[in-house]
Design a protein around this motif. Structure first.
Motif, short mmCIF file in Angstrom:
data_model
loop_
_atom_site.label_atom_id
_atom_site.label_comp_id
_atom_site.label_asym_id
_atom_site.label_seq_id
_atom_site.Cartn_x
_atom_site.Cartn_y
_atom_site.Cartn_z
N ASN A 178 0.81 -1.22 0.00
CA ASN A 178 0.00 0.00 0.00
C ASN A 178 0.84 1.27 0.00
OD1 ASN A 178 -2.44 -1.49 0.13
ND2 ASN A 178 -2.24 -1.69 2.37
N ILE A 179 2.16 1.12 0.02
CA ILE A 179 3.03 2.29 -0.01
C ILE A 179 3.01 2.92 -1.41
CG2 ILE A 179 5.42 3.07 0.22
CD1 ILE A 179 5.86 0.87 2.26
N ASP A 180 2.90 4.22 -1.45
CA ASP A 180 2.89 4.94 -2.72
C ASP A 180 4.31 4.96 -3.29
OD1 ASP A 180 2.58 6.60 -4.87
OD2 ASP A 180 1.51 8.18 -3.78
N HIS A 181 4.55 4.10 -4.25
CA HIS A 181 5.92 3.96 -4.78
C HIS A 181 6.33 5.16 -5.65
CE1 HIS A 181 6.79 -0.07 -3.31
NE2 HIS A 181 5.50 -0.33 -3.50
N SER A 182 5.37 5.96 -6.07
CA SER A 182 5.75 7.18 -6.80
C SER A 182 6.51 8.14 -5.89
CB SER A 182 4.49 7.86 -7.36
OG SER A 182 3.64 8.29 -6.31
N LEU A 183 6.14 8.14 -4.59
CA LEU A 183 6.87 8.97 -3.64
C LEU A 183 8.28 8.43 -3.42
CD1 LEU A 183 4.09 9.57 -0.94
CD2 LEU A 183 4.83 11.12 -2.75
N GLU A 185 10.07 6.74 -5.63
CA GLU A 185 10.85 7.06 -6.83
C GLU A 185 11.23 8.54 -6.86
OE1 GLU A 185 8.31 5.83 -9.97
OE2 GLU A 185 8.61 3.68 -9.61
N ILE A 201 9.04 8.01 4.32
CA ILE A 201 7.96 7.60 3.43
C ILE A 201 7.35 6.27 3.84
CG2 ILE A 201 7.36 7.00 1.05
CD1 ILE A 201 9.59 8.90 0.15
N LYS A 202 8.20 5.25 4.01
CA LYS A 202 7.68 3.91 4.27
C LYS A 202 7.14 3.76 5.69
CE LYS A 202 10.53 1.50 0.85
NZ LYS A 202 11.52 0.42 0.62
N SER A 205 3.60 4.90 6.55
CA SER A 205 2.60 4.00 5.96
C SER A 205 2.50 2.69 6.72
CB SER A 205 2.94 3.73 4.50
OG SER A 205 2.95 4.92 3.73
#
Length: 288
Positions: A178-183, A185, A201-202, A205
């Motif tokens: 569910n982590i937003d991988h765009s953030l 990157e 970031i991680k 979440s």
């Protein structure tokens, strides 16, 4: 009104079951903690059971053992589960499924089967643990892992850890999806290192999952019973006795139900206070 009645009709079986088998026993346990309740007597004694409990050296020893188990197992379970989940999440499906299955297997395996395996591992004469340690010249003679008061509690904690990490690993792997991988990157493009990405970031979440794992693991560690009952019966000399086992011993071996319920009330209050504190500490940063 019709919809409300229908809703309660569907809820009724669960509410009845909960009331009969959970709510009523809880109330009875609290009430009988103020009585000298045995097979032959039921006499009101007020707070005498609570006074007896705090003056009971075996209870104090069981309380210390329980706190040591919780303090030692919960942080290790959380950190180890997070490490395994982070290391396996980016692997291919087959590898990730293999590791999830390996760590989750002790959870779905019966406690008796797990106990039999560990009892053989810890066997002082033919156990594989002594064999490996002696082969590596780490010990000179066999150790009675479950019979030595210096090692017994640690041996129980090791078993508890192996049976406790399966579910947290599964939950952490699911949470990482569910982590937003765009953030992630974007942070990598900006030059953030792995530690900074995890912390900024991680981790936010993963915090709701961590809160759940910490609370559930704490409750399960406080209630440890089966391993001790099957392996050591609280010995040697109550070195592995916990509140749950001592409660069981007083209630089902000595028929001191009132005194046992007193320990049950104390354990419930203790778990409630610690869980509330964990929720306040970790839950402030959780987004709902």
């Amino acid at each position: 009104m019709r919809e409300t009645l229908i809703a309660f009709a569907f809820l009724a079986p669960v509410l009845i079951f909960f009331s009969i088998f959970v709510l009523v026993p809880m109330i009875m346990g609290f009430v009988t903690s103020f009585f000298n309740y045995t097979m032959n007597e039921f006499t009101f004694i007020g707070l005498a059971n609570y006074q007896r409990m705090f003056n009971d050296p075996i209870f104090i020893k069981s309380l210390i053992n329980t706190v040591l188990i919780v303090a030692g197992s919960v942080p290790i379970v959380v950190l180890f589960s997070l490490f395994v989940a982070s290391q396996t999440y980016d692997k291919n499906v087959i590898t990730r499924t293999f590791y999830r299955s390996v760590f989750f297997l002790p959870v779905v395996t019966g406690s008796v089967a797990v106990t039999v395996v560990w009892k053989w591992i810890y066997d002082p004469m033919s156990g594989i643990l002594n064999y490996i340690l002696k082969s590596g010249h780490l010990i000179n003679q066999n150790i009675s892992w479950l019979g030595d008061k210096n090692w017994a509690l640690l041996a129980i904690m090791v078993i508890l850890l192996t049976t406790s990490v399966g579910q947290p690993i599964i939950l952490y792997i699911a949470a990482m999806g569910n982590i937003d991988h765009s953030l992630v990157e974007a942070a990598q493009v900006d030059g953030a290192n792995d530690l900074q990405i995890f912390r900024k970031i991680k981790w936010p979440s993963l915090l709701p999952t961590t809160l759940y794992i910490v609370i559930i693991t704490t409750i399960n560690s406080f209630q440890i019973f089966a391993l001790i009952q099957l392996l050591t019966s609280g010995g040697p000399n109550y070195a592995t006795s916990t509140i749950m086992y001592y409660l069981y011993e007083k209630a089902f071996k000595l028929s001191e139900y009132g005194y046992a319920n007193t320990m049950g009330v104390f354990l419930a209050v203790m778990i409630g206070i610690i869980s509330f504190a964990q929720f306040k500490i970790l839950g402030n940063d959780v987004e709902y």
